[in-house]
Write a protein that holds these residues in place. Structure first.
Motif, PDB file in Angstrom:
ATOM      1  N   LEU A   1       0.838  -1.194   0.000  1.00 33.05           N
ATOM      2  CA  LEU A   1       0.000   0.000   0.000  1.00 33.05           C
ATOM      3  C   LEU A   1       0.873   1.244   0.000  1.00 33.05           C
ATOM      4  CD1 LEU A   1      -2.616  -1.065   2.717  1.00 33.05           C
ATOM      5  CD2 LEU A   1      -2.869  -1.207   0.231  1.00 33.05           C
ATOM      6  N   GLY A   2       0.515   2.199  -0.824  1.00 30.14           N
ATOM      7  CA  GLY A   2       1.208   3.478  -0.820  1.00 30.14           C
ATOM      8  C   GLY A   2       0.862   4.268   0.428  1.00 30.14           C
ATOM      9  N   PRO A   3       1.428   5.457   0.580  1.00 31.51           N
ATOM     10  CA  PRO A   3       1.213   6.245   1.806  1.00 31.51           C
ATOM     11  C   PRO A   3      -0.247   6.600   2.055  1.00 31.51           C
ATOM     12  CG  PRO A   3       2.317   7.547   0.108  1.00 31.51           C
ATOM     13  CD  PRO A   3       2.354   6.127  -0.353  1.00 31.51           C
ATOM     14  N   ASP A   4      -1.052   6.702   1.012  1.00 33.23           N
ATOM     15  CA  ASP A   4      -2.471   7.026   1.176  1.00 33.23           C
ATOM     16  C   ASP A   4      -3.369   5.843   0.833  1.00 33.23           C
ATOM     17  OD1 ASP A   4      -1.890   9.728   1.847  1.00 33.23           O
ATOM     18  OD2 ASP A   4      -1.624  10.178  -0.281  1.00 33.23           O
ATOM     19  N   GLY A   5      -2.781   4.665   0.669  1.00 34.90           N
ATOM     20  CA  GLY A   5      -3.553   3.515   0.214  1.00 34.90           C
ATOM     21  C   GLY A   5      -4.308   2.817   1.325  1.00 34.90           C
TER      22      GLY A   5
END
Length: 257
Positions: A34-38
């Motif tokens: 997951l990315g930082p906002d995922g």
């Protein structure tokens, strides 16, 4: 698609005579990066061959020991478990517990010792004296709407629950609930139903993954399907990601395309 063991009558003895290890299950069901906002919402459900999600109102009679091991593994990988109020009442929900087998994995991922339980309820008609609210390892969340009964909100807070507003009316907006949880750092999300709640996530196109156990049983009757409620205009297509088999039970994992 990942297949841990072949689905065949000729499976070798060393594959069938032992249970899958927790590490094997954790690898088979790991969350995607997951990315930082995922964030990622998966559902875990069980269904009979003829589509029943329950028998006599509960899922346990159509489950088996391995299904419950996977149930525990999915909880141990999640930041938060989202569940409907009716399922809490019917299934006798208790707080998630810390498990030594997953402690190092959770610590490395920056997770709390156990998943948070988040109960979705418009009315807050819940027994706040239950261990789920009175003695959880981490505080239980209650997801509700802005116009939820004020007295019940007060009772929830007094019991130690954290109330999260995720809707402008009495009920919860499924997509907003996912975002509200992610904003609190609860990005690896798991819902265990019930069928009405899962149907709302599906209709809102908020579901990323379905982990479905297909039980080799027939029940007939009028039991609920795994998802109910509003229909979608165009059926959502998922792609198979993993298939496990044991004693006629199929443990499937489908992901958003």
């Amino acid at each position: 698609m990942r297949r841990l063991f072949p689905v065949t009558d000729q499976t070798s003895a060393d594959q069938t005579d032992r249970a899958w290890s927790l590490d094997e299950l954790a690898e088979a069901y790991e969350y995607p990066g997951l990315g930082p906002d995922g964030h990622w919402l998966r559902a875990n459900m069980v269904s009979t061959l003829d589509g029943a999600a329950q028998h006599d109102g509960r899922s346990q009679p159509i489950s088996n020991e391995t299904d419950m091991r996977i149930f525990g593994t999915l909880r141990a990988l999640a930041d938060v478990v989202v569940v409907g109020a009716e399922t809490v009442r019917q299934e006798g929900y208790r707080p998630a517990r810390a498990r030594e087998a997953f402690a190092a994995r959770r610590a490395a991922a920056g997770q709390a010792p156990a998943a948070v339980i988040a109960v979705v309820s418009a009315s807050l008609d819940l027994d706040f004296s239950l261990p789920l609210f009175a003695s959880p390892l981490v505080p239980t969340l209650v997801l509700t709407g802005a116009t939820a009964p004020a007295g019940r909100v007060t009772e929830a807070v007094k019991a130690g629950a954290q109330v999260v507003v995720a809707g402008d009316g009495a009920g919860v907006d499924p997509a907003r609930a996912v975002r509200e949880l992610a904003d609190r750092g609860l990005r690896r999300q798991l819902t265990e139903g019930g069928p009405r709640l899962l149907g709302q996530f599906v209709a809102a196109d908020a579901l990323d993954e379905l982990c479905l156990t297909i039980s080799p049983m027939l029940t007939a009757g009028d039991a609920q399907r795994i998802a109910g409620g509003p229909s979608v205009t165009v059926p959502h297509r998922l792609a198979p990601a993993c298939l496990l088999e044991e004693a006629g039970f199929l443990f499937t994992r489908y992901r958003r395309i």
